[in-house]
Design a protein around this motif. Sequence first.
Motif, PDB file in Angstrom:
ATOM      1  N   MET B 118       1.450   7.417 -13.199  1.00  0.00           N
ATOM      2  CA  MET B 118       2.469   6.949 -12.262  1.00  0.00           C
ATOM      3  C   MET B 118       1.856   6.114 -11.337  1.00  0.00           C
ATOM      4  O   MET B 118       2.053   4.755 -11.222  1.00  0.00           O
ATOM      5  CB  MET B 118       3.217   7.916 -11.338  1.00  0.00           C
ATOM      6  CG  MET B 118       4.172   8.822 -11.896  1.00  0.00           C
ATOM      7  SD  MET B 118       5.598   7.963 -12.655  1.00  0.00           S
ATOM      8  CE  MET B 118       6.371   7.128 -11.243  1.00  0.00           C
ATOM      9  N   PHE B 119       0.386   6.276 -11.194  1.00  0.00           N
ATOM     10  CA  PHE B 119      -0.282   5.271 -10.291  1.00  0.00           C
ATOM     11  C   PHE B 119      -0.726   4.028 -11.176  1.00  0.00           C
ATOM     12  O   PHE B 119      -0.738   2.926 -10.304  1.00  0.00           O
ATOM     13  CB  PHE B 119      -1.569   6.124  -9.747  1.00  0.00           C
ATOM     14  CG  PHE B 119      -2.338   5.534  -8.894  1.00  0.00           C
ATOM     15  CD1 PHE B 119      -1.767   5.025  -7.574  1.00  0.00           C
ATOM     16  CD2 PHE B 119      -3.726   5.123  -9.256  1.00  0.00           C
ATOM     17  CE1 PHE B 119      -2.595   4.395  -6.679  1.00  0.00           C
ATOM     18  CE2 PHE B 119      -4.248   4.333  -8.181  1.00  0.00           C
ATOM     19  CZ  PHE B 119      -4.033   4.075  -6.705  1.00  0.00           C
ATOM     20  N   LEU B 121       1.014   2.472 -13.161  1.00  0.00           N
ATOM     21  CA  LEU B 121       2.315   1.665 -13.361  1.00  0.00           C
ATOM     22  C   LEU B 121       2.149   0.968 -12.029  1.00  0.00           C
ATOM     23  O   LEU B 121       2.994  -0.470 -12.153  1.00  0.00           O
ATOM     24  CB  LEU B 121       3.579   2.553 -13.336  1.00  0.00           C
ATOM     25  CG  LEU B 121       4.065   3.305 -14.426  1.00  0.00           C
ATOM     26  CD1 LEU B 121       5.163   4.212 -14.248  1.00  0.00           C
ATOM     27  CD2 LEU B 121       4.443   2.307 -15.404  1.00  0.00           C
ATOM     28  N   LEU B 122       1.498   1.178 -10.942  1.00  0.00           N
ATOM     29  CA  LEU B 122       1.624   0.178  -9.660  1.00  0.00           C
ATOM     30  C   LEU B 122       1.081  -1.195 -10.141  1.00  0.00           C
ATOM     31  O   LEU B 122       1.475  -2.062  -9.412  1.00  0.00           O
ATOM     32  CB  LEU B 122       0.258   0.776  -8.602  1.00  0.00           C
ATOM     33  CG  LEU B 122       1.216   1.364  -7.506  1.00  0.00           C
ATOM     34  CD1 LEU B 122       0.172   2.121  -6.637  1.00  0.00           C
ATOM     35  CD2 LEU B 122       2.235   0.503  -6.504  1.00  0.00           C
ATOM     36  N   PHE B 125       3.821  -3.100 -11.108  1.00  0.00           N
ATOM     37  CA  PHE B 125       4.829  -3.511 -10.052  1.00  0.00           C
ATOM     38  C   PHE B 125       4.372  -4.468  -8.998  1.00  0.00           C
ATOM     39  O   PHE B 125       5.192  -5.333  -8.598  1.00  0.00           O
ATOM     40  CB  PHE B 125       5.276  -2.258  -9.399  1.00  0.00           C
ATOM     41  CG  PHE B 125       6.123  -1.181 -10.334  1.00  0.00           C
ATOM     42  CD1 PHE B 125       7.132  -1.826 -10.738  1.00  0.00           C
ATOM     43  CD2 PHE B 125       6.055   0.091 -10.380  1.00  0.00           C
ATOM     44  CE1 PHE B 125       8.504  -1.196 -11.642  1.00  0.00           C
ATOM     45  CE2 PHE B 125       6.977   0.991 -11.008  1.00  0.00           C
ATOM     46  CZ  PHE B 125       8.007   0.357 -11.785  1.00  0.00           C
ATOM     47  N   ILE B 126       3.165  -4.353  -8.891  1.00  0.00           N
ATOM     48  CA  ILE B 126       2.690  -5.123  -8.026  1.00  0.00           C
ATOM     49  C   ILE B 126       2.621  -6.689  -8.638  1.00  0.00           C
ATOM     50  O   ILE B 126       2.906  -7.619  -7.879  1.00  0.00           O
ATOM     51  CB  ILE B 126       0.955  -4.998  -7.733  1.00  0.00           C
ATOM     52  CG1 ILE B 126       0.598  -3.911  -6.769  1.00  0.00           C
ATOM     53  CG2 ILE B 126       0.332  -6.021  -7.152  1.00  0.00           C
ATOM     54  CD1 ILE B 126      -0.580  -3.241  -6.509  1.00  0.00           C
ATOM     55  N   SER B 128       4.988  -7.840 -10.551  1.00  0.00           N
ATOM     56  CA  SER B 128       6.271  -8.474 -10.525  1.00  0.00           C
ATOM     57  C   SER B 128       6.800  -8.782  -9.276  1.00  0.00           C
ATOM     58  O   SER B 128       7.443  -9.691  -8.759  1.00  0.00           O
ATOM     59  CB  SER B 128       7.353  -7.317 -11.426  1.00  0.00           C
ATOM     60  OG  SER B 128       7.163  -6.097 -10.502  1.00  0.00           O
ATOM     61  N   ALA B 129       6.303  -7.891  -8.203  1.00  0.00           N
ATOM     62  CA  ALA B 129       6.576  -8.055  -6.822  1.00  0.00           C
ATOM     63  C   ALA B 129       5.856  -9.406  -6.341  1.00  0.00           C
ATOM     64  O   ALA B 129       6.510 -10.171  -5.417  1.00  0.00           O
ATOM     65  CB  ALA B 129       6.020  -6.665  -5.825  1.00  0.00           C
ATOM     66  N   ARG B 132       7.605 -12.479  -7.374  1.00  0.00           N
ATOM     67  CA  ARG B 132       8.888 -12.929  -6.718  1.00  0.00           C
ATOM     68  C   ARG B 132       8.316 -13.520  -5.321  1.00  0.00           C
ATOM     69  O   ARG B 132       9.047 -14.293  -4.783  1.00  0.00           O
ATOM     70  CB  ARG B 132       9.943 -11.833  -6.390  1.00  0.00           C
ATOM     71  CG  ARG B 132      10.951 -11.389  -7.626  1.00  0.00           C
ATOM     72  CD  ARG B 132      11.830 -10.343  -7.383  1.00  0.00           C
ATOM     73  NE  ARG B 132      11.484  -9.477  -6.375  1.00  0.00           N
ATOM     74  CZ  ARG B 132      11.022  -8.305  -6.994  1.00  0.00           C
ATOM     75  NH1 ARG B 132      10.775  -8.350  -8.253  1.00  0.00           N
ATOM     76  NH2 ARG B 132      10.680  -7.174  -6.225  1.00  0.00           N
ATOM     77  N   ALA B 133       7.293 -12.963  -4.489  1.00  0.00           N
ATOM     78  CA  ALA B 133       7.128 -13.138  -3.290  1.00  0.00           C
ATOM     79  C   ALA B 133       6.294 -14.427  -3.333  1.00  0.00           C
ATOM     80  O   ALA B 133       6.556 -15.172  -2.111  1.00  0.00           O
ATOM     81  CB  ALA B 133       6.120 -11.984  -2.782  1.00  0.00           C
ATOM     82  N   LYS B 182      -1.776  -7.591  12.314  1.00  0.00           N
ATOM     83  CA  LYS B 182      -1.838  -6.223  11.961  1.00  0.00           C
ATOM     84  C   LYS B 182      -2.184  -5.471  13.511  1.00  0.00           C
ATOM     85  O   LYS B 182      -1.277  -4.430  13.624  1.00  0.00           O
ATOM     86  CB  LYS B 182      -3.213  -5.857  10.907  1.00  0.00           C
ATOM     87  CG  LYS B 182      -2.964  -4.682  10.267  1.00  0.00           C
ATOM     88  CD  LYS B 182      -4.092  -4.661   9.366  1.00  0.00           C
ATOM     89  CE  LYS B 182      -4.337  -3.542   8.507  1.00  0.00           C
ATOM     90  NZ  LYS B 182      -5.615  -3.454   7.668  1.00  0.00           N
ATOM     91  N   ILE B 185       1.372  -5.377  15.039  1.00  0.00           N
ATOM     92  CA  ILE B 185       2.270  -4.381  14.709  1.00  0.00           C
ATOM     93  C   ILE B 185       1.975  -2.895  15.249  1.00  0.00           C
ATOM     94  O   ILE B 185       2.569  -1.874  15.692  1.00  0.00           O
ATOM     95  CB  ILE B 185       2.297  -4.263  12.937  1.00  0.00           C
ATOM     96  CG1 ILE B 185       2.996  -5.791  12.639  1.00  0.00           C
ATOM     97  CG2 ILE B 185       3.181  -3.228  12.393  1.00  0.00           C
ATOM     98  CD1 ILE B 185       2.949  -6.293  11.224  1.00  0.00           C
ATOM     99  N   PHE B 186       0.439  -2.828  14.912  1.00  0.00           N
ATOM    100  CA  PHE B 186       0.029  -1.376  15.321  1.00  0.00           C
ATOM    101  C   PHE B 186       0.298  -1.146  16.793  1.00  0.00           C
ATOM    102  O   PHE B 186       0.764  -0.057  17.272  1.00  0.00           O
ATOM    103  CB  PHE B 186      -1.757  -1.456  15.402  1.00  0.00           C
ATOM    104  CG  PHE B 186      -2.109  -0.796  14.228  1.00  0.00           C
ATOM    105  CD1 PHE B 186      -1.797   0.262  13.876  1.00  0.00           C
ATOM    106  CD2 PHE B 186      -3.198  -1.387  13.247  1.00  0.00           C
ATOM    107  CE1 PHE B 186      -2.368   1.121  12.558  1.00  0.00           C
ATOM    108  CE2 PHE B 186      -3.547  -0.981  12.343  1.00  0.00           C
ATOM    109  CZ  PHE B 186      -3.266   0.423  11.832  1.00  0.00           C
ATOM    110  N   VAL B 189       4.270  -0.262  17.233  1.00  0.00           N
ATOM    111  CA  VAL B 189       4.221   0.701  16.745  1.00  0.00           C
ATOM    112  C   VAL B 189       3.740   2.120  17.568  1.00  0.00           C
ATOM    113  O   VAL B 189       4.458   2.985  18.107  1.00  0.00           O
ATOM    114  CB  VAL B 189       3.386   1.377  15.321  1.00  0.00           C
ATOM    115  CG1 VAL B 189       3.340   2.644  15.006  1.00  0.00           C
ATOM    116  CG2 VAL B 189       4.140   0.478  14.165  1.00  0.00           C
TER     117      VAL B 189
END
Lengths: 390, 210
Positions: B118-119, B121-122, B125-126, B128-129, B132-133, B182, B185-186, B189
């Motif tokens: 599963m890991f 597969l990242l 997926f990275i 493909s993402a 697009r980005a 970053k 955002i920190f 949050v």
Amino acid sequence: MRVFLTALLLGALGLPLLALEPPSGLQAADTPNDEGNSLTISWDKSPQDQGDADRFKGYQILRSESQEGPFAEVGFAIGGKTEFRDNVEPLKPYYYRVVAISPEDSAGTAAVGPALATAQWFDSSRANVLILTVLICFLIIWYIERAKRGEELFIRKIQGLDAVDEAVGRSTELGKPIMFSFGLGEIKDIVTVAALAILRQVAVRCAQHGTELLVPNWDPLVMAAAQETVQQAYSEPGRPDLYKEGNVSFLTSDQFGYAAGVDGMMLRQKPGAVFFMGYFYAEALLMSETGHSIGAIQIAGTTAITQLPFFIASCDYTLIGEEMLAASCYLKKDPQMLGSLKGEDFVKAFLIVGFALAALWGTTGHLLFKAGHPWMQGVFQAVKNWFVTG
Amino acid sequence: MKKEIPLAITFITGLIIIVTFFIPHQPLGTMQQRLLIWYSIVLGFTMLLGMDSLLRSNLQRIARRSPGWPFALVLIIGFLGTLAAGIYTWATSESLLSLGSSFMYVYTYFIIPLQATMFSLLAFFIASAAYRAFRARTLEATLLLITAAVVMLGRVPIGAEISQWLPDSASWIMEVPQMAAKRGIFIGVALGTIAMSLRVILGLERTYLT
């Protein structure tokens, strides 16, 4: 001539010219800001402690309950160290000796003590946190009180939250279920509590439209909270009959097992909308890319900064950090809750001005320091140290 | 009273946690740790709830022959098999983690490869993402593409071979604009967390009290 020859001979044989000296300035004192169960032993380095591990090993820490001994070893500090923290019983007198150790020799100090470990009622190293927390809380509560008096408050549009109705409506039109994931957040995470507010909104809309809602969970405690939330939300529009407990279920507490389970559910049940709300790790992209591949409208929200870029790349809407935490206020539009947001914004403005002034002060101080006027940089360093160490 | 008691518990517990953060003296000093231990104990019991939910929902799917029911069957077999291996190891070995035990066999030859798969597969997926980005359809996307190209090239040895400007620029991008965003955002949050916690402690936020 004789001294020179002796030194030459000893040097040739690799023997040290000087005898090993013990460390000086040995002190044993209560460790500040603790619960009274440790003593801090400090010393000045032995002259032979020059950073060469082959010539100097370190310091043996010996402890006894009486000055005469016997002393027992309680720890060892490698060369270069000048402090050791020893865990002890509170309010009991202890004596210490420190012995410098080299490969060939050892030299110890005289005993110091007695030292007693005592507990403190206030952690002075956290005074900075206390002052800032009180200030921030005061400002937030002040704005909540102002909101209570009926003051009109404005909140900007958050597209990701406005899109909740659109996503539920689209799924209903397509006759597809809706999926909601909390990721790997636990119930003690504040972001999970915020996600529960969004789940409630989604569940109310699902009940109104008669759309199926799937909530696979990683944490059984979050599952229990989600079951309660969804059940309650289905009752609000008078459709408790639509609630199915099996739809809000536990999958696994394994990170990638959970990702595989959610991906499998997505591929089999093809939800029309997917919500990722909570705390996520590496499984974020695995799940959101699968959601994208099935054409679901996806809305994500997280405070996990490392996963935000992945959600932004693969989801239609993303709630970034604090937007996620503001969700319940935005959805409820309760004046008191909006007041807390206003207070938060005020603190943010205060911090921005503070950072700008600090940057200006620090830069000017550095320039003046170069010109021979150190006072401004001294003040800057003092303030910076207070923020760092309290 | 149905809401007042939980609200009072939340208020008192929240206050204790805040106060004890600043008081190291016993018994307050370890109060937070103690409450976390209580939380872990409750969590341990809720695993039973989780198991109940997992088994019930999957057995129902098998009984109703819902779409994809064979997957539910595989899950039940996997669950019971792991449980049996665990009980057998517990009864026959010193520890569940004893090398060569049946539980460790399941862990080593089933769970770890599945997790690794599963890991892995990242990576896809990275890709493909990122595809697009990084499509340069708007000014912002073009800027993102250029920045990403500079950072990626600057982080691999060939970048320095092309030009020293690439690793230097990559470091600057990561240390200045990236870090500034970053931290922004920190801080947001952190303030959001304080405000949300205050709302919970003061009883304004009651979503968890359904």
